[in-house]
Design a protein around this motif. Sequence first.
Motif, PDB file in Angstrom:
ATOM      1  N   GLY A 263      40.188  28.943  25.136  1.00  0.00           N
ATOM      2  CA  GLY A 263      39.473  29.488  23.898  1.00  0.00           C
ATOM      3  C   GLY A 263      39.207  30.973  24.302  1.00  0.00           C
ATOM      4  N   TRP A 264      38.636  31.215  25.580  1.00  0.00           N
ATOM      5  CA  TRP A 264      38.374  32.446  26.045  1.00  0.00           C
ATOM      6  C   TRP A 264      39.516  33.395  26.239  1.00  0.00           C
ATOM      7  N   THR A 265      40.844  32.747  26.680  1.00  0.00           N
ATOM      8  CA  THR A 265      41.853  33.229  26.546  1.00  0.00           C
ATOM      9  C   THR A 265      42.374  33.964  25.302  1.00  0.00           C
ATOM     10  N   VAL A 266      42.194  33.069  24.449  1.00  0.00           N
ATOM     11  CA  VAL A 266      42.644  33.658  22.977  1.00  0.00           C
ATOM     12  C   VAL A 266      41.712  34.764  22.549  1.00  0.00           C
ATOM     13  N   VAL A 267      40.498  34.557  22.733  1.00  0.00           N
ATOM     14  CA  VAL A 267      39.568  35.556  22.443  1.00  0.00           C
ATOM     15  C   VAL A 267      39.812  36.943  23.198  1.00  0.00           C
ATOM     16  N   ILE A 268      40.024  36.772  24.237  1.00  0.00           N
ATOM     17  CA  ILE A 268      40.305  38.187  25.166  1.00  0.00           C
ATOM     18  C   ILE A 268      41.673  38.538  24.638  1.00  0.00           C
TER      19      ILE A 268
ATOM     20  N   PRO B 192      49.093  49.549  38.817  1.00  0.00           N
ATOM     21  CA  PRO B 192      49.167  47.857  38.536  1.00  0.00           C
ATOM     22  C   PRO B 192      47.686  47.772  37.542  1.00  0.00           C
ATOM     23  N   LEU B 193      48.080  46.738  36.822  1.00  0.00           N
ATOM     24  CA  LEU B 193      46.989  46.296  36.054  1.00  0.00           C
ATOM     25  C   LEU B 193      45.766  45.526  37.062  1.00  0.00           C
ATOM     26  N   LEU B 194      46.065  45.195  37.913  1.00  0.00           N
ATOM     27  CA  LEU B 194      45.269  44.349  38.919  1.00  0.00           C
ATOM     28  C   LEU B 194      44.131  45.330  39.342  1.00  0.00           C
ATOM     29  N   LEU B 195      45.169  46.578  39.922  1.00  0.00           N
ATOM     30  CA  LEU B 195      43.823  47.686  40.444  1.00  0.00           C
ATOM     31  C   LEU B 195      43.173  48.346  39.258  1.00  0.00           C
ATOM     32  N   GLN B 196      43.613  48.389  38.140  1.00  0.00           N
ATOM     33  CA  GLN B 196      42.976  48.915  37.124  1.00  0.00           C
ATOM     34  C   GLN B 196      41.824  47.988  36.840  1.00  0.00           C
ATOM     35  N   LEU B 197      41.729  46.806  36.817  1.00  0.00           N
ATOM     36  CA  LEU B 197      40.831  45.969  36.582  1.00  0.00           C
ATOM     37  C   LEU B 197      39.571  46.077  37.686  1.00  0.00           C
ATOM     38  N   PHE B 198      40.142  46.145  38.693  1.00  0.00           N
ATOM     39  CA  PHE B 198      39.266  46.346  40.114  1.00  0.00           C
ATOM     40  C   PHE B 198      38.348  47.521  39.819  1.00  0.00           C
ATOM     41  N   LEU B 199      39.212  48.500  39.484  1.00  0.00           N
ATOM     42  CA  LEU B 199      38.623  49.913  39.396  1.00  0.00           C
ATOM     43  C   LEU B 199      37.605  49.794  38.164  1.00  0.00           C
ATOM     44  N   ILE B 200      37.829  49.175  37.117  1.00  0.00           N
ATOM     45  CA  ILE B 200      36.971  49.390  36.064  1.00  0.00           C
ATOM     46  C   ILE B 200      35.680  48.270  36.276  1.00  0.00           C
TER      47      ILE B 200
ATOM     48  N   LEU C 243      50.651  40.851  26.910  1.00  0.00           N
ATOM     49  CA  LEU C 243      49.273  40.997  27.117  1.00  0.00           C
ATOM     50  C   LEU C 243      48.578  39.393  27.448  1.00  0.00           C
ATOM     51  N   LEU C 244      49.262  38.634  26.690  1.00  0.00           N
ATOM     52  CA  LEU C 244      48.633  37.024  26.793  1.00  0.00           C
ATOM     53  C   LEU C 244      48.775  36.545  28.140  1.00  0.00           C
ATOM     54  N   LYS C 245      49.977  36.651  28.434  1.00  0.00           N
ATOM     55  CA  LYS C 245      50.470  36.366  29.860  1.00  0.00           C
ATOM     56  C   LYS C 245      49.585  36.795  31.070  1.00  0.00           C
ATOM     57  N   ASP C 246      49.380  38.338  30.823  1.00  0.00           N
ATOM     58  CA  ASP C 246      48.781  39.137  31.762  1.00  0.00           C
ATOM     59  C   ASP C 246      47.369  38.855  31.767  1.00  0.00           C
ATOM     60  N   SER C 247      46.535  38.429  30.692  1.00  0.00           N
ATOM     61  CA  SER C 247      45.001  38.186  30.538  1.00  0.00           C
ATOM     62  C   SER C 247      44.854  37.320  31.812  1.00  0.00           C
ATOM     63  N   ALA C 248      45.644  36.355  32.248  1.00  0.00           N
ATOM     64  CA  ALA C 248      45.323  35.576  33.538  1.00  0.00           C
ATOM     65  C   ALA C 248      44.882  36.325  34.579  1.00  0.00           C
ATOM     66  N   LEU C 249      45.121  37.766  34.698  1.00  0.00           N
ATOM     67  CA  LEU C 249      44.610  38.435  35.909  1.00  0.00           C
ATOM     68  C   LEU C 249      43.333  38.476  35.762  1.00  0.00           C
ATOM     69  N   VAL C 250      42.399  38.713  34.695  1.00  0.00           N
ATOM     70  CA  VAL C 250      41.168  38.977  34.757  1.00  0.00           C
ATOM     71  C   VAL C 250      40.635  37.779  35.243  1.00  0.00           C
ATOM     72  N   SER C 251      41.109  36.534  35.538  1.00  0.00           N
ATOM     73  CA  SER C 251      40.292  35.780  36.105  1.00  0.00           C
ATOM     74  C   SER C 251      39.742  36.254  37.687  1.00  0.00           C
TER      75      SER C 251
ATOM     76  N   VAL D 107      36.205  36.121  34.992  1.00  0.00           N
ATOM     77  CA  VAL D 107      36.277  35.898  33.530  1.00  0.00           C
ATOM     78  C   VAL D 107      36.664  34.551  33.317  1.00  0.00           C
ATOM     79  N   ALA D 108      35.837  33.785  32.745  1.00  0.00           N
ATOM     80  CA  ALA D 108      36.342  32.161  32.813  1.00  0.00           C
ATOM     81  C   ALA D 108      36.975  31.907  31.742  1.00  0.00           C
ATOM     82  N   GLU D 109      38.475  32.498  31.907  1.00  0.00           N
ATOM     83  CA  GLU D 109      39.325  32.034  31.110  1.00  0.00           C
ATOM     84  C   GLU D 109      40.134  30.876  31.444  1.00  0.00           C
ATOM     85  N   LEU D 110      41.510  30.721  30.977  1.00  0.00           N
ATOM     86  CA  LEU D 110      42.106  29.479  31.292  1.00  0.00           C
ATOM     87  C   LEU D 110      42.532  29.358  32.716  1.00  0.00           C
ATOM     88  N   THR D 111      43.001  30.484  33.180  1.00  0.00           N
ATOM     89  CA  THR D 111      43.296  30.344  34.818  1.00  0.00           C
ATOM     90  C   THR D 111      42.352  29.959  35.603  1.00  0.00           C
ATOM     91  N   LEU D 112      41.167  30.868  35.198  1.00  0.00           N
ATOM     92  CA  LEU D 112      39.973  30.314  36.261  1.00  0.00           C
ATOM     93  C   LEU D 112      39.588  29.104  36.006  1.00  0.00           C
TER      94      LEU D 112
END
Lengths: 263, 218
Positions: free
Chosen positions: B20-25, B66-74, B156-164, B168-173
């Motif tokens: 559900g959180w993955t969908v919301v994100i 990389p998106l991962l780096l951007q997430l760390f930065l933010i 974007l849906l697939k890369d949303s796994a990176l926010v784990s 972020v308590a989404e599907l992957t986490l």
Amino acid sequence: MSTTESEMAGNGPMIDVKNAAKRYGTVEVLRGINLQVRKGEIVAVIGPSGSGKSTFLRAINNLDPLSSGEVWLEDVQVNKPLTSYQYERHINRVRQDIGMVFQHFNLFPHLSVRQNITLAPRMLKRLSKQEADGLAEQQLRRVGLIDRIDFMPSQLSGGQKQRVAIARALAMQPKVMLFDEATSALDPELVEEVNFVMRQLAESHMTMIIVTHEMGFAQDVCDRVLFMDGGMVVEEGSPDVIFRNPSQERTRSFLRKHLKGRN
Amino acid sequence: MGLDFGVVPGYLGALSVGAGWTVVITVLAGAFSIVAGVLFAVGGLYGHPLIRYPVKAFVWLFRGTPLLLQLFLIYFGLVEIGIDLNAFVAGVIGLGLHFAAYNADIIQAGIVAVDRGQTEAGRTLGLSRYQTVSRIVVPQAVRDVVPALGNNMIALLKDSALVSVIGVAELTLSAQLAISKTFRPFEFYFAAAVFYYVINLCLEAALSRIERRMEAAR
Ligand SMILES: Nc1ncnc2c1ncn2[C@@H]1O[C@H](COP(=O)(O)OP(=O)(O)OP(=O)(O)O)[C@@H](O)[C@H]1O
Ligand SMILES: [Mg+2]
């Protein structure tokens, strides 16, 4: 506006083009054109391909700005020298009074016929939805397409598209209408319905400048004909004079090619 | 020791919440990425130089790193300058900006491809530059690039796994939490994959509906 100015606006020409010149780099496309159009007058512009007809017409509403010369709409200079910020506001105001119809219609494909017509009046004249719809209906009756009001442009024939484009321009209640080969892109059997609408408009005393390849139409409808060649007005006069008794050899040879099978 | 999918049903609730959180994100970041993509596209094409060049630099930067780096930065980096975002907000902003950069490119190409006659018709009626762009050019450009934007939404849906990785308590986490309790990585990663696949199918169905509606308005 002072009293003298408004009196002058009543008597002066609707459109006054003074010494219009246009260069693209070193190529001179317009070489000093003068034209005065009275209120209610209908002027045809004819001439060979590349002679500058479209460029001239598009200079009148500044779609193609002149290199030098002046364009006046009544007592307002269309190409007034202003800073770009002031000019943007000025030209947007002036263009509301100058309707233009293009060869390729340029209807907005993502909007219905109704929305095509009401968009500009609603945004620029702040009409309510009801007022704008009334206006759209009125203009669509005029061009005989009231039953198509909720169609999308893709559902219309070329002739219908052009009639909607005319209705869209008329909905701004312009003082002048400019036509750039309004029927050239149409299948032959669709030309007449557009010509019919333009004739009606002529009868309602709209001031019009019509660039056309249709000599018959120019002869029937227009008060005056301009023959352009090489960026200049080679000859101008009443349709009778231009089509039956032109004085310039260039006009004669152009007409020989274009009047084949007529008269 | 073989595979045992019998452990999965006990965690279906937790996985569903994660999904559900993955969908919301995805929905929030996707909407953000499209709105921001339009703004970047328009700013990059028509903006004053003081807007245009920063926008271009920004788009280039977000596409080129990389998106991962951007997430760390933010999430971790901005704290140093006093911007302390929670993981969810940081994730949505990071994903949204990253995909906005890609969307901006696509939308710019769409804008450039809109026929000049459309702008001329708008300007001739007296509409301002801004009114013409916002009411005539951009809607057509976006409509024309819906399939390409749709592909970005799937990415974007697939890369949303990176926010784990920022918590972020989404599907992957959620799957990882289940694994940490059961030591059954294959079963739970597989189950998560099935969830992603189903969400993806729904997203594709929604996109093709939108595409059909856009097609009708041509
Ligand atoms: N953007 C431009 N850059 C350079 N030259 C141009 C440009 N636009 C028009 N021209 C040139 O200006 C000349 C006049 O063009 P214009 O379109 O006004 O002719 P026209 O009389 O309308 O022709 P047609 O009957 O084919 O429509 C042509 O020689 C054309 O090549
Ligand atoms: Mg032309």
